[in-house]
Design a protein around this motif. Structure first.
Motif, PDB file in Angstrom:
ATOM      1  N   GLU A  21      87.033  -3.027  24.511  1.00 33.29           N
ATOM      2  CA  GLU A  21      87.665  -2.417  23.338  1.00 33.29           C
ATOM      3  C   GLU A  21      87.212  -3.047  22.020  1.00 33.29           C
ATOM      4  O   GLU A  21      87.012  -2.322  21.035  1.00 33.29           O
ATOM      5  CB  GLU A  21      89.190  -2.485  23.453  1.00 33.29           C
ATOM      6  N   SER A  59      79.945  -1.194  24.770  1.00 32.02           N
ATOM      7  CA  SER A  59      81.241  -0.515  24.678  1.00 32.02           C
ATOM      8  C   SER A  59      81.342   0.666  25.640  1.00 32.02           C
ATOM      9  O   SER A  59      82.444   1.142  25.914  1.00 32.02           O
ATOM     10  CB  SER A  59      81.478  -0.035  23.241  1.00 32.02           C
ATOM     11  N   PHE A 119      83.088   6.848  27.603  1.00 26.20           N
ATOM     12  CA  PHE A 119      83.773   6.550  26.345  1.00 26.20           C
ATOM     13  C   PHE A 119      85.213   6.111  26.597  1.00 26.20           C
ATOM     14  O   PHE A 119      86.083   6.300  25.747  1.00 26.20           O
ATOM     15  CB  PHE A 119      83.745   7.779  25.426  1.00 26.20           C
ATOM     16  N   PHE A 128      77.123  -1.088  20.910  1.00 29.11           N
ATOM     17  CA  PHE A 128      77.496   0.279  21.310  1.00 29.11           C
ATOM     18  C   PHE A 128      77.271   0.489  22.807  1.00 29.11           C
ATOM     19  O   PHE A 128      78.112   1.074  23.499  1.00 29.11           O
ATOM     20  CB  PHE A 128      76.682   1.287  20.500  1.00 29.11           C
ATOM     21  N   TYR A 144      86.737   3.842  23.961  1.00 29.08           N
ATOM     22  CA  TYR A 144      87.119   4.550  22.746  1.00 29.08           C
ATOM     23  C   TYR A 144      88.411   5.339  22.954  1.00 29.08           C
ATOM     24  O   TYR A 144      89.249   5.408  22.054  1.00 29.08           O
ATOM     25  CB  TYR A 144      85.987   5.482  22.300  1.00 29.08           C
ATOM     26  N   ARG A 145      88.563   5.922  24.159  1.00 26.23           N
ATOM     27  CA  ARG A 145      89.801   6.635  24.454  1.00 26.23           C
ATOM     28  C   ARG A 145      90.987   5.681  24.478  1.00 26.23           C
ATOM     29  O   ARG A 145      92.068   6.012  23.979  1.00 26.23           O
ATOM     30  CB  ARG A 145      89.680   7.363  25.785  1.00 26.23           C
ATOM     31  N   VAL A 179      91.199   2.837  22.821  1.00 24.37           N
ATOM     32  CA  VAL A 179      91.443   2.400  21.442  1.00 24.37           C
ATOM     33  C   VAL A 179      92.190   3.474  20.662  1.00 24.37           C
ATOM     34  O   VAL A 179      93.223   3.203  20.031  1.00 24.37           O
ATOM     35  CB  VAL A 179      90.111   2.047  20.753  1.00 24.37           C
ATOM     36  N   PHE A 180      91.692   4.705  20.678  1.00 21.58           N
ATOM     37  CA  PHE A 180      92.328   5.774  19.908  1.00 21.58           C
ATOM     38  C   PHE A 180      93.711   6.126  20.454  1.00 21.58           C
ATOM     39  O   PHE A 180      94.555   6.629  19.717  1.00 21.58           O
ATOM     40  CB  PHE A 180      91.439   7.019  19.886  1.00 21.58           C
ATOM     41  N   ALA A 227      84.047  -1.407  21.004  1.00 21.59           N
ATOM     42  CA  ALA A 227      84.297  -0.059  20.498  1.00 21.59           C
ATOM     43  C   ALA A 227      84.862  -0.111  19.080  1.00 21.59           C
ATOM     44  O   ALA A 227      84.470   0.671  18.203  1.00 21.59           O
ATOM     45  CB  ALA A 227      85.255   0.682  21.424  1.00 21.59           C
ATOM     46  N   LEU A 228      85.783  -1.046  18.822  1.00 23.36           N
ATOM     47  CA  LEU A 228      86.357  -1.179  17.484  1.00 23.36           C
ATOM     48  C   LEU A 228      85.310  -1.622  16.470  1.00 23.36           C
ATOM     49  O   LEU A 228      85.339  -1.184  15.318  1.00 23.36           O
ATOM     50  CB  LEU A 228      87.512  -2.187  17.512  1.00 23.36           C
ATOM     51  N   ILE A 265      83.405   1.412  15.555  1.00 25.06           N
ATOM     52  CA  ILE A 265      84.237   2.271  14.705  1.00 25.06           C
ATOM     53  C   ILE A 265      84.293   1.717  13.283  1.00 25.06           C
ATOM     54  O   ILE A 265      84.179   2.461  12.300  1.00 25.06           O
ATOM     55  CB  ILE A 265      85.654   2.388  15.295  1.00 25.06           C
TER      56      ILE A 265
END
Length: 264
Positions: free
Chosen positions: A229, A30, A40, A27, A43-44, A46-47, A232-233, A236
């Motif tokens: 990434e 990431s 983040f 974490f 995460y941005r 990735v999403f 981050a995945l 998630i």
């Protein structure tokens, strides 16, 4: 007693550290996409990735159909075995354990060999047919968990008494399973469903070899080509799995407590 408690807490602390330290490190890594500060951004990214949205959405839809197929297969089977054929329970339990013994790659190669371009069922060589094969394969992988969850739920109710009472009132077998047995084991079914969901979301082998746009192959592809990434995945994916397990624990509190009370 104090010595035993000390060693128990020490063992727990070591196990927790072994589990949480790598996750915390993942974490923290990431969050380092922006140099010199935590953010983040990973995460941005990735999403906001259209492939993430497509593959995750695809896997969620496949998971829903897999759960539906598993419920339709397992609930009537487990109910009938407990009601009429308890002597073959050891055989069925052994069969449901086979997906844990046979590697997924063996199953999917069997699919490809049997239902490839020369398949006697041309539909299975199409895109939708391959989706169907993937759903069946996932239902097979989830069979050990779904069957045991449903079987455990059936142990908490008096199946024979409920069945006889329903038959006296004129109910048929479909009505008995759908309106009496299923509601009484719904918590167990949901537990198996969330375990199935977690399996489908992270599965790689079947989706990759069947060339389907699932979330598992996307995770592997990102991990081979990006730095932050994938971390981050991973976080998630852990969050999704933990969320499923938390829901199972929450639902288990509402499970019937007595195995002999037919009023459940």
């Amino acid at each position: 007693m104090k010595t035993g408690r000390f060693w128990a807490w020490l063992t727990f602390a070591v196990g927790a550290a072994y589990f949480f330290i790598p996750l915390i490190a993942t974490f923290e890594f990431s969050l380092r996409m922006r140099r010199g500060e935590y953010s983040f951004d990973a995460y941005r990214v990735v999403f906001g990735d259209i492939r993430f949205q497509e593959t995750f959405g695809y896997s969620v839809v496949v998971a829903c159909f897999t759960i539906l197929l598993g419920v339709l297969l397992v609930v009537p089977t487990a109910y009938w075995i407990r009601l009429r054929m308890p002597h073959i329970r050891p055989v069925v339990e052994f069969i449901t354990l086979l997906p844990l013994i046979i590697p997924a790659i063996v199953i999917v190669f069997g699919y490809i060999r049997m239902y490839g371009s020369s398949s006697p069922l041309p539909f299975l060589a199409t895109r939708r047919g391959t989706d169907l094969l993937l759903i069946i394969g996932y239902a097979t992988l989830a069979l050990p968990y779904m069957y045991r969850a449903v079987d455990t739920g059936l142990r908490t109710i008096d199946v024979r008494t409920l069945t006889e009472a329903a038959q006296i009132l004129g109910a048929g077998w479909t009505t008995i399973i759908a309106r009496i047995i299923l509601p009484n084991v719904l918590i167990a079914v949901l537990s198996g469903a969330f375990l199935t969901f977690a399996i489908v979301i992270g599965e790689f082998t079947m989706a990759s070899l069947l060339n389907r746009p699932a979330f598992g192959p996307y995770l592997q592809n990102i991990g081979a080509n990006r730095a932050y990434e994938p971390a981050a995945l991973a976080v998630i994916a852990f969050a999704i799995t933990w969320g499923c397990m938390a829901v199972i624990q929450l639902l288990s509190r509402f499970a019937p407590k007595s195995a002999n009370n037919p009023s459940h």
